[in-house]
Design a protein around this motif. Structure first.
Motif, mmCIF file in Angstrom:
data_model
loop_
_atom_site.group_PDB
_atom_site.id
_atom_site.type_symbol
_atom_site.label_atom_id
_atom_site.label_comp_id
_atom_site.label_asym_id
_atom_site.label_seq_id
_atom_site.Cartn_x
_atom_site.Cartn_y
_atom_site.Cartn_z
ATOM 1 N N VAL A 22 29.338 82.295 71.474
ATOM 2 C CA VAL A 22 29.175 83.421 70.867
ATOM 3 C C VAL A 22 28.106 83.220 69.495
ATOM 4 O O VAL A 22 27.461 84.279 69.313
ATOM 5 N N MET A 23 28.433 82.239 68.953
ATOM 6 C CA MET A 23 27.618 82.373 67.521
ATOM 7 C C MET A 23 26.199 81.696 67.918
ATOM 8 O O MET A 23 25.251 82.680 67.455
ATOM 9 N N ILE A 24 26.066 81.039 68.976
ATOM 10 C CA ILE A 24 24.537 81.014 69.422
ATOM 11 C C ILE A 24 23.785 82.132 70.059
ATOM 12 O O ILE A 24 22.772 82.540 69.412
ATOM 13 N N VAL A 25 24.619 82.820 70.609
ATOM 14 C CA VAL A 25 23.850 83.963 71.172
ATOM 15 C C VAL A 25 23.924 85.155 70.175
ATOM 16 O O VAL A 25 22.689 85.821 70.109
ATOM 17 N N SER A 26 24.883 85.301 69.326
ATOM 18 C CA SER A 26 24.835 86.300 68.050
ATOM 19 C C SER A 26 23.415 85.992 67.279
ATOM 20 O O SER A 26 22.806 86.640 66.952
ATOM 21 N N TYR A 27 23.401 84.544 67.117
ATOM 22 C CA TYR A 27 22.204 83.991 66.049
ATOM 23 C C TYR A 27 21.038 84.608 66.827
ATOM 24 O O TYR A 27 19.694 85.136 66.100
ATOM 25 N N ALA B 179 18.198 102.121 75.262
ATOM 26 C CA ALA B 179 17.642 101.012 74.798
ATOM 27 C C ALA B 179 18.657 100.523 74.238
ATOM 28 O O ALA B 179 18.724 99.050 74.102
ATOM 29 N N TYR B 180 19.494 101.043 73.450
ATOM 30 C CA TYR B 180 20.542 100.707 72.463
ATOM 31 C C TYR B 180 21.678 99.981 73.458
ATOM 32 O O TYR B 180 22.135 99.009 73.200
ATOM 33 N N TYR B 181 22.129 100.797 74.404
ATOM 34 C CA TYR B 181 23.280 100.200 75.333
ATOM 35 C C TYR B 181 22.573 99.032 76.011
ATOM 36 O O TYR B 181 23.303 98.226 76.481
ATOM 37 N N GLN B 182 21.261 99.179 76.610
ATOM 38 C CA GLN B 182 20.761 97.833 77.190
ATOM 39 C C GLN B 182 20.933 96.543 76.304
ATOM 40 O O GLN B 182 21.147 95.560 76.657
ATOM 41 N N PHE B 183 20.658 96.726 75.023
ATOM 42 C CA PHE B 183 20.498 95.643 74.193
ATOM 43 C C PHE B 183 21.878 95.449 73.910
ATOM 44 O O PHE B 183 22.124 94.058 74.053
ATOM 45 N N ILE B 184 22.984 96.170 73.722
ATOM 46 C CA ILE B 184 24.382 95.548 73.810
ATOM 47 C C ILE B 184 24.912 94.955 75.041
ATOM 48 O O ILE B 184 25.441 94.001 75.104
ATOM 49 N N THR B 185 24.409 95.596 76.270
ATOM 50 C CA THR B 185 25.012 94.991 77.452
ATOM 51 C C THR B 185 24.134 93.858 77.387
ATOM 52 O O THR B 185 24.914 92.699 78.025
ATOM 53 N N MET B 186 23.059 93.363 77.215
ATOM 54 C CA MET B 186 22.487 92.248 77.351
ATOM 55 C C MET B 186 23.033 91.105 76.455
ATOM 56 O O MET B 186 23.106 90.157 76.944
ATOM 57 N N LEU C 30 26.478 90.068 78.214
ATOM 58 C CA LEU C 30 26.371 89.586 79.409
ATOM 59 C C LEU C 30 25.800 88.112 79.077
ATOM 60 O O LEU C 30 26.263 87.316 79.682
ATOM 61 N N SER C 31 25.209 87.939 78.090
ATOM 62 C CA SER C 31 24.788 86.497 77.813
ATOM 63 C C SER C 31 25.817 85.648 77.481
ATOM 64 O O SER C 31 25.999 84.365 77.907
ATOM 65 N N ILE C 32 26.623 86.368 76.556
ATOM 66 C CA ILE C 32 28.015 85.459 76.251
ATOM 67 C C ILE C 32 28.780 85.095 77.521
ATOM 68 O O ILE C 32 29.229 84.138 77.522
ATOM 69 N N LEU C 33 28.957 86.135 78.032
ATOM 70 C CA LEU C 33 29.949 86.207 79.535
ATOM 71 C C LEU C 33 29.157 84.986 80.290
ATOM 72 O O LEU C 33 29.802 84.154 80.835
ATOM 73 N N VAL C 34 27.740 84.982 80.595
ATOM 74 C CA VAL C 34 27.262 84.043 81.703
ATOM 75 C C VAL C 34 27.327 82.507 81.086
ATOM 76 O O VAL C 34 27.728 81.956 81.847
ATOM 77 N N LEU C 35 27.031 82.393 79.875
ATOM 78 C CA LEU C 35 26.936 81.194 79.215
ATOM 79 C C LEU C 35 28.328 80.555 79.168
ATOM 80 O O LEU C 35 28.719 79.181 79.440
ATOM 81 N N SER C 36 29.302 81.472 78.852
ATOM 82 C CA SER C 36 30.613 80.994 78.821
ATOM 83 C C SER C 36 31.038 80.749 80.259
ATOM 84 O O SER C 36 32.007 79.677 80.563
ATOM 85 N N LEU C 37 30.743 81.327 81.381
ATOM 86 C CA LEU C 37 31.250 81.167 82.678
ATOM 87 C C LEU C 37 30.702 79.641 83.130
ATOM 88 O O LEU C 37 31.177 78.949 83.688
#
Length: 370
Positions: free
Chosen positions: A17-22, A343-350, A353-360
């Motif tokens: 989460v920290m890496i994706v957030s950064y 664009a706003y929702y796409q950014f949040i969704t991405m 999803l990045s957190i979810l995929v990396l966690s998986l």
């Protein structure tokens, strides 16, 4: 002991989460531009928001407009880029200095050699000569397409409409062309645009007032009433650059110059565009900036502070520091203050999803390692 083991197990997920957030905070602008290209690919079949022909002429893509379209502003925008790169006359003179806000603009032009750049510069300037139109009593570059605009009357500008930004900013490109090529037509056209930009809107120009101070309006729909104007910050600033360039180049008498009054208006009204000392607003009809325009606002404000005495006060410098801080952390502040849009929702969704995929991926690797 068991509780300690459970904490240890979730540490890798916290790190993810920290890496994706950064990453999303640090590279929000680039990620948002990538998302914009994705939307263009899905809607238009083009992984780009703009394309160029051999003359460097820009055609734009928008999900709101069926076909590729020509925005007069981008003729000016890229013409100025070609002239700066082709002639390399950068100096402190506002006419020839390179736009310090360019890093905020997306879609740089293709690479051209010096000869091609100068030819593209002339091609853009000649387009301005050939496409100026007398409309509602003044000269403009007309936008021949409807433009969706949240908060404007009917949430749309109806063709034909004009832009005080385009008309006033085009003065710089025309004066550069006159300065370099010497054709008097460029100078004559710049005079028409100077007059148009400073004519009141009710007389067919682009000038209005904000808090009883002069303001050049970017979006002017002649079908809309003057009390429904958007009051766009970046449009006013670029317009003022055009007016100042004309007055400097022609040595307009001090008593007749209006550029300083325009700068005074910006310095007085700029606080209206501040959102909680953290982010900027695109206009005054309820549209916060996206990442691109907040970055542009920050760069423009820095430029104003560096160049103009009207902006060298503590309040405006503090405002710049606040905006600059959020521009450097645009992912976080965009989620906090950005305009609600696809664009706003796409950014949040991405982001999620990045957190979810990396966690998986981590979970599967860890599971298979046992």
């Amino acid at each position: 002991m068991k509780k300690s083991k459970n904490i240890i197990k979730i540490i890798p997920y916290i790190i993810i989460v920290m890496i994706v957030s950064y990453t999303f905070n640090k590279y929000a602008y680039e990620l948002d531009e990538f998302n914009g290209n994705i939307r263009s690919l899905v809607m238009k079949g083009k992984f780009s928001q703009r394309e160029f022909n051999s003359n460097g002429f820009p055609l734009s893509h928008s999900p709101h407009i069926p076909k590729p379209f020509l925005s007069p502003f981008y003729v000016v925008h890229y013409g100025l880029i070609y002239s700066s790169l082709g002639l390399n006359k950068d100096n402190v003179n506002i006419l020839w200095r390179t736009d310090s806000s360019l890093p905020g603009w997306n879609v740089p032009p293709p690479e051209f050699n010096q000869e091609e750049l100068i030819a593209n510069f002339k091609f853009s300037a000649d387009w301005l000569l050939n496409n100026i139109k007398l409309f509602h009593g003044e000269n403009h570059y007309l936008y021949d397409f409807d433009w969706s605009y949240k908060g404007y009357k009917n949430n749309k500008l109806f063709a034909p409409w004009w832009s005080g930004l385009t008309d006033a900013y085009a003065i710089i490109l025309l004066l550069r062309a006159y300065d370099h090529f010497g054709d008097n037509k460029y100078l004559l056209t710049s005079k028409l645009l100077y007059q148009s930009s400073l004519a009141p809107i009710h007389k067919g120009g682009s000038l209005t007032t904000l808090d009883n101070m002069l303001w050049i309006e970017e979006y002017v729909d002649p079908q809309a009433h003057s009390d429904q104007l958007a009051f766009v910050l970046n449009g006013m600033i670029y317009s003022t650059y055009g007016i100042e360039s004309f007055e400097n180049y022609l040595n307009i008498d001090e008593s007749k110059r209006l550029s300083d009054k325009l700068y005074q208006s910006i310095s007085h009204n700029i606080f209206k565009f501040d959102i909680k000392n953290e982010w900027s607003s695109y206009d005054l009809i309820g549209n916060p900036c996206n990442i691109k325009y907040h970055k542009i606002h920050t760069l423009l404000l820095k430029d104003l502070i560096d160049r103009n005495q009207n902006f060298k006060n503590k309040e405006i410098i503090d405002l710049y520091n606040n905006w600059n801080k959020s521009a450097a952390n645009s992912g976080y502040y965009y989620i906090k203050h950005g305009p609600i849009s696809w664009a706003y929702y796409q950014f949040i969704t991405m982001y999620l999803l990045s957190i979810l995929v990396l966690s998986l991926i981590y979970f599967l690797i860890r599971k298979n390692a046992k």
